[in-house]
Design a protein around this motif. Structure first.
Motif, PDB file in Angstrom:
ATOM      1  N   GLN A 200       0.821  -1.213   0.000  1.00  5.48           N
ATOM      2  CA  GLN A 200       0.000   0.000   0.000  1.00  5.48           C
ATOM      3  C   GLN A 200       0.857   1.266   0.000  1.00  5.48           C
ATOM      4  O   GLN A 200       0.386   2.333  -0.379  1.00  5.48           O
ATOM      5  N   ARG A 201       2.137   1.136   0.406  1.00  2.32           N
ATOM      6  CA  ARG A 201       2.999   2.314   0.532  1.00  2.32           C
ATOM      7  C   ARG A 201       4.202   2.311  -0.403  1.00  2.32           C
ATOM      8  O   ARG A 201       4.805   3.356  -0.629  1.00  2.32           O
ATOM      9  N   TYR A 202       4.552   1.132  -0.909  1.00  2.00           N
ATOM     10  CA  TYR A 202       5.752   1.016  -1.727  1.00  2.00           C
ATOM     11  C   TYR A 202       5.456   0.264  -3.027  1.00  2.00           C
ATOM     12  O   TYR A 202       4.457  -0.439  -3.144  1.00  2.00           O
ATOM     13  N   HIS A 203       6.378   0.450  -3.975  1.00  2.00           N
ATOM     14  CA  HIS A 203       6.347  -0.326  -5.212  1.00  2.00           C
ATOM     15  C   HIS A 203       7.101  -1.629  -4.932  1.00  2.00           C
ATOM     16  O   HIS A 203       8.298  -1.611  -4.639  1.00  2.00           O
ATOM     17  N   ILE A 204       6.417  -2.763  -5.023  1.00  2.00           N
ATOM     18  CA  ILE A 204       6.982  -4.053  -4.609  1.00  2.00           C
ATOM     19  C   ILE A 204       7.365  -4.876  -5.834  1.00  2.00           C
ATOM     20  O   ILE A 204       6.542  -5.091  -6.733  1.00  2.00           O
ATOM     21  N   VAL A 205       8.623  -5.335  -5.846  1.00  2.00           N
ATOM     22  CA  VAL A 205       9.154  -6.109  -6.969  1.00  2.00           C
ATOM     23  C   VAL A 205       9.644  -7.464  -6.445  1.00  2.00           C
ATOM     24  O   VAL A 205      10.277  -7.533  -5.389  1.00  2.00           O
ATOM     25  N   LEU A 206       9.360  -8.525  -7.191  1.00  2.00           N
ATOM     26  CA  LEU A 206       9.883  -9.854  -6.879  1.00  2.00           C
ATOM     27  C   LEU A 206      10.975 -10.185  -7.883  1.00  2.00           C
ATOM     28  O   LEU A 206      10.775 -10.076  -9.095  1.00  2.00           O
ATOM     29  N   LEU A 207      12.148 -10.578  -7.385  1.00  2.00           N
ATOM     30  CA  LEU A 207      13.269 -10.980  -8.235  1.00  2.00           C
ATOM     31  C   LEU A 207      13.768 -12.320  -7.712  1.00  2.00           C
ATOM     32  O   LEU A 207      14.391 -12.386  -6.652  1.00  2.00           O
ATOM     33  N   SER A 208      13.503 -13.392  -8.465  1.00  2.00           N
ATOM     34  CA  SER A 208      13.773 -14.721  -7.930  1.00  2.00           C
ATOM     35  C   SER A 208      14.477 -15.623  -8.930  1.00  2.00           C
ATOM     36  O   SER A 208      14.157 -15.611 -10.121  1.00  2.00           O
ATOM     37  N   ASN A 209      15.430 -16.403  -8.426  1.00  2.00           N
ATOM     38  CA  ASN A 209      15.989 -17.519  -9.184  1.00  2.00           C
ATOM     39  C   ASN A 209      15.052 -18.709  -9.012  1.00  2.00           C
ATOM     40  O   ASN A 209      14.927 -19.234  -7.895  1.00  2.00           O
ATOM     41  N   ILE A 210      14.405 -19.119 -10.087  1.00  2.00           N
ATOM     42  CA  ILE A 210      13.408 -20.175  -9.943  1.00  2.00           C
ATOM     43  C   ILE A 210      13.079 -20.772 -11.306  1.00  2.00           C
ATOM     44  O   ILE A 210      13.201 -20.090 -12.332  1.00  2.00           O
ATOM     45  N   GLY A 211      12.699 -22.043 -11.314  1.00  2.00           N
ATOM     46  CA  GLY A 211      12.259 -22.719 -12.530  1.00  2.00           C
ATOM     47  C   GLY A 211      10.744 -22.717 -12.630  1.00  2.00           C
ATOM     48  O   GLY A 211      10.050 -22.414 -11.650  1.00  2.00           O
ATOM     49  N   PRO A 212      10.190 -23.088 -13.780  1.00  2.00           N
ATOM     50  CA  PRO A 212       8.737 -22.989 -13.986  1.00  2.00           C
ATOM     51  C   PRO A 212       7.915 -23.865 -13.044  1.00  2.00           C
ATOM     52  O   PRO A 212       6.897 -23.414 -12.504  1.00  2.00           O
ATOM     53  N   GLU A 213       8.343 -25.132 -12.834  1.00  2.00           N
ATOM     54  CA  GLU A 213       7.553 -26.012 -11.977  1.00  2.00           C
ATOM     55  C   GLU A 213       7.605 -25.559 -10.513  1.00  2.00           C
ATOM     56  O   GLU A 213       6.592 -25.582  -9.807  1.00  2.00           O
ATOM     57  N   VAL A 214       8.788 -25.150 -10.091  1.00  2.00           N
ATOM     58  CA  VAL A 214       8.918 -24.678  -8.715  1.00  2.00           C
ATOM     59  C   VAL A 214       8.116 -23.392  -8.526  1.00  2.00           C
ATOM     60  O   VAL A 214       7.483 -23.190  -7.481  1.00  2.00           O
ATOM     61  N   TRP A 215       8.116 -22.541  -9.537  1.00  2.00           N
ATOM     62  CA  TRP A 215       7.317 -21.311  -9.462  1.00  2.00           C
ATOM     63  C   TRP A 215       5.833 -21.640  -9.339  1.00  2.00           C
ATOM     64  O   TRP A 215       5.123 -21.048  -8.521  1.00  2.00           O
TER      65      TRP A 215
END
Length: 303
Positions: A200-215
């Protein structure tokens, strides 16, 4: 009579006002000042001390001037003026210290947002009867395979096929895959609530090392907790989609280029020291998280 009453009461009134200002300043919510670099903290402290000294001097002069009025004598006026000046300066200093220096928050996923337990996953794989040789060479090969899976360089099916070489006959791919995915333990309710509040107060970004099935497994865990990725994150950058993984500098360049966020206005949380170092090199204010314990960080608490 009235002048005598005012003369007697005025110092107390002014001291009460000063205490009220101190009280307001003391309970102002502080921002994430602790993410400033050491050099920035030194400059901020110097600027705050200068502001406090200036405010005190102005208050002292005004107090001396007020002491020439019928309501105060000069010593009382000087003392009250100096006290008011310090109080006002303190409030200004606290106000400056409480200004948020963060507009964007970049989160890693596993170990930061979603709890992980790689030991549990390993134990479940071994419980299926895995007979992988216990040698340094095999340990290095296994670690490389896990890293490739996490980075999205190989699929879960490929990793399961690798493990099946060392499994007893009759162990299904499904059982092996489920044991591997058990390294992801879901998101604690309090963390989910906190993430919603931060969005609600910040711009939130996800940056992850991950494969499709695990995602997809992680998405399912978020759904089980009553949340969807697009509800929690404004932008999502995944290594398997970008074709590069942390700590490669290119993944940070891609994220910054596409999101257009200003690195110096962004704080980045990751549980891998090499990723934190790469984030700092990219200009992000990067903070290392002890796996599954982001709540312990003062920076996180201050946001």
């Amino acid at each position: 009579m009235i002048n005598d009453f005012i003369h007697a009461a005025m110092p107390w009134i002014l001291m009460g006002l000063a205490l009220a200002i101190f009280f307001v300043g003391a309970f102002r919510r502080r921002g994430a000042v602790s993410i400033l670099t050491p050099e920035e903290q030194v400059l901020l402290k110097k600027r705050m001390n200068e502001r406090l000294a200036t405010s005190m001097a102005v208050g002292l002069l005004l107090g001396v001037a007020a002491g020439s009025t019928p309501w105060l004598d000069i010593p009382a006026g000087a003392a009250c003026g100096a006290l008011l000046g310090v109080a006002a300066g303190y409030l200004l200093v606290r106000r400056e210290a409480s200004v948020p220096v963060v507009k964007n928050i970049v989160f890693d996923l596993g170990g930061v947002i979603i709890d992980t337990d790689e030991k549990l996953s390993y134990e479940k794989v071994m419980a299926l009867g895995c007979r992988m040789p216990d040698t340094p060479e095999m340990e290095a090969e296994s670690a490389a395979k896990i890293k490739a899976l996490v980075n999205g360089e190989i699929t879960l099916s490929q990793y399961v096929a690798y493990l099946q070489q060392y499994m007893p006959e009759g162990v299904s791919d499904r059982a092996v895959g489920d044991a591997v995915l058990d390294s992801l333990q879901g998101i604690p309710p309090k963390r989910l609530l906190r993430l919603r509040q931060l969005k609600q107060r910040y711009h939130i970004v996800l940056l992850s090392n991950i494969g499709p099935e695990v995602w997809q497994h992680a998405v399912g865990q978020l759904a089980a907790a009553g949340a969807a990725p697009e509800e929690l994150f404004d932008e999502i950058y995944l290594s398997y989609e970008l074709g590069v993984a942390k700590p490669n500098p290119d993944i940070y360049r891609q994220m910054l280029s596409r999101s257009r966020i200003v690195p110096s206005q962004s704080v980045y949380f990751d549980d891998r020291p090499e990723n934190v170092a790469a984030g700092n090199a990219a200009g992000l204010r990067s903070v290392e998280v002890r796996e599954n314990h982001i709540e312990e960080l003062e920076v996180y608490q201050a946001l």
